[in-house]
Scaffold this active site. Structure first.
Site, mmCIF file in Angstrom:
data_model
loop_
_atom_site.group_PDB
_atom_site.id
_atom_site.type_symbol
_atom_site.label_atom_id
_atom_site.label_comp_id
_atom_site.label_asym_id
_atom_site.label_seq_id
_atom_site.Cartn_x
_atom_site.Cartn_y
_atom_site.Cartn_z
ATOM 1 N N PHE A 104 0.857 -1.178 0.000
ATOM 2 C CA PHE A 104 0.000 0.000 0.000
ATOM 3 C C PHE A 104 0.900 1.236 0.000
ATOM 4 C CE2 PHE A 104 -2.996 -3.140 1.100
ATOM 5 C CZ PHE A 104 -4.260 -2.635 0.839
ATOM 6 N N ALA A 105 0.749 2.066 -1.024
ATOM 7 C CA ALA A 105 1.557 3.291 -1.147
ATOM 8 C C ALA A 105 0.599 4.451 -1.382
ATOM 9 C CB ALA A 105 2.552 3.164 -2.287
ATOM 10 N N ASP A 165 4.688 -3.611 4.522
ATOM 11 C CA ASP A 165 4.669 -2.150 4.566
ATOM 12 C C ASP A 165 5.631 -1.602 3.515
ATOM 13 O OD1 ASP A 165 2.892 -2.250 6.620
ATOM 14 O OD2 ASP A 165 4.275 -1.572 8.176
ATOM 15 N N ASP A 209 7.258 1.381 3.829
ATOM 16 C CA ASP A 209 8.310 2.218 4.419
ATOM 17 C C ASP A 209 9.459 1.366 4.963
ATOM 18 O OD1 ASP A 209 6.514 1.277 6.309
ATOM 19 O OD2 ASP A 209 6.772 2.995 7.647
ATOM 20 N N HIS A 218 8.183 -9.393 16.061
ATOM 21 C CA HIS A 218 8.434 -7.953 16.027
ATOM 22 C C HIS A 218 9.825 -7.668 16.581
ATOM 23 C CE1 HIS A 218 7.824 -3.676 16.260
ATOM 24 N NE2 HIS A 218 6.567 -3.776 15.871
ATOM 25 N N GLU A 278 -2.549 -4.101 13.506
ATOM 26 C CA GLU A 278 -1.563 -5.020 14.093
ATOM 27 C C GLU A 278 -2.112 -5.702 15.335
ATOM 28 O OE1 GLU A 278 2.931 -4.382 13.996
ATOM 29 O OE2 GLU A 278 2.401 -3.740 16.038
#
Length: 387
Positions: free
Chosen positions: A108-109, A199, A201, A221, A291
């Protein structure tokens, strides 16, 4: 009198110790970065030898967990935790080629994430993601014409799907479960055998190959993999569909990297989309948005494979940005530094919450079990309108 004075003195000492412990814990979790490095001293646990000898992978065959004695290499339910050195990458590549797989990668951008991160993500993915395999990059954006032109290798494609822009970055991440569920029922689901959701980023810095494939896969994580379960940041508001009780949950997973087969991901996205919509209809928002719901799902439905923090590492953890911790041998993905002032055009705001929803033990506040089963997505009238 002397006894009373003595008790008072002990009480003062006791409460000072409690306050000191709480202060140090606060610094460790939220304060000085140097305190975060101390968590590397917390042992991760050891995989039982009986389980270790039985660990196998659907692509790499028998694993080599004994090659990484300093880290935890299996879960309590017997799934492998994949660390560098515990598998044979050549065997994994050969197995994937023999199966003639197509692997999807969704990104997703939206907004400034498109101009700031997408080009580097795609360029590094071409170098490191599933090299030699058939890959479908599937980009969701509100500006399809602005997607950068990246030279793609043979057997690799880049379809783009237009999505509406949400008001907040958090809304984008929460809406993606609903969007992914629809895409998995269309072109993406028809042509891909396995799909990863990542993601934008971040960028690839090392080989991310078929050793990561499984029916359902998620990643530890990088900020929380050493923490004991009672410190993990699960959603604790009992009114939320993402809530996890104390003692529930084995690990905390990162929503920046998860994947699996098309069927497994449709079940995951249906559950998360439904739970997010249920919260939204009641004016609730989980602490870590989608999340939190992802962690609730994997608390109920254990993943078939868990990726180590090497598969998505945050350079902010240190001890220095260019040097990861000793157990992080070869990072596959590196998180980008957050430029919130640039990326977010409005202040973070909390959804209004009615007082009556905060009353404890109120009936009807948790969704009935099984309401959001695989293939069922909540699309009720309480859904927030897109701007």
């Amino acid at each position: 009198m002397a006894l009373k004075e003595g008790l008072r003195a002990w009480k003062r000492i006791f409460w000072r110790q409690i306050l000191l412990a709480l202060g140090l814990l606060g610094l460790f979790l939220y304060g000085l970065p140097k305190f975060r490095h101390l968590e590397a001293l917390i042992p991760m646990g050891v995989c039982p030898s009986a389980t270790m000898s039985q660990l196998r992978d659907n692509f790499t065959g028998a694993l080599r967990p004994w090659a990484r004695p300093e880290v935890l290499t299996c879960t309590p339910w017997g799934a492998p935790i994949i660390w560098d050195g515990s598998f044979d990458p050549d065997v994994a590549k050969q197995e994937a080629r023999q199966q003639n797989l197509t692997i999807g990668l969704t990104i997703f951008a939206v907004g400034r994430y498109l101009e700031k991160y997408l080009e580097r993500f795609l360029e590094t993915a071409e170098q490191h993601f599933m090299a030699g395999q058939s890959v479908m990059y599937y980009v969701f954006t509100e500006l399809p014409g602005a997607v950068p032109r990246v030279a793609l290798g043979p057997g690799r494609r880049l379809p783009v799907e237009r999505v509406a822009r949400e008001r907040r970055c958090q809304d984008v991440s929460m809406a993606r479960m609903r969007t992914l569920h629809a895409a998995l029922g269309g072109l993406l689901g028809r042509e891909a055998h396995f799909v990863f959701c990542m993601d934008v980023d971040q960028h690839f810095s090392g080989t991310f190959g078929p050793e990561a494939l499984a029916e359902s896969v998620v990643q530890l994580h990088s900020w929380h993999y050493h923490w004991p379960s009672w410190l993990l940041p699960f959603e604790r508001d009992a009114h939320s569909a993402a809530a996890m009780a104390w003692g529930q949950g084995d690990f905390y997973y990162h929503a920046a990297v998860f994947g699996g087969s098309v069927a497994a991901l449709r079940g995951l996205t249906a559950h998360c989309a439904g739970s997010l919509a249920w919260d939204r209809a009641r004016g609730l928002e989980a602490r870590w948005h989608d999340e939190s719901h992802l962690n609730k799902f994997f608390g109920l439905h254990k993943p078939a494979k868990v990726l180590s923090p090497e598969f998505c590492w945050s350079p902010d953890i240190g001890p220095r940005a260019e040097i990861p911790r000793a157990e992080i041998r070869r990072p596959r993905l590196l998180r980008a530094p957050k430029g919130y002032r640039l990326l977010r055009n409005e202040r973070r705001r909390r959804l209004p919450v009615l007082r009556l929803l905060r009353r404890p033990n109120r009936p009807g506040l948790a969704p009935p079990p099984g309401v959001f089963g695989p293939g069922k997505v909540w699309t009720g009238s309480h859904e927030r309108k897109r701007s």
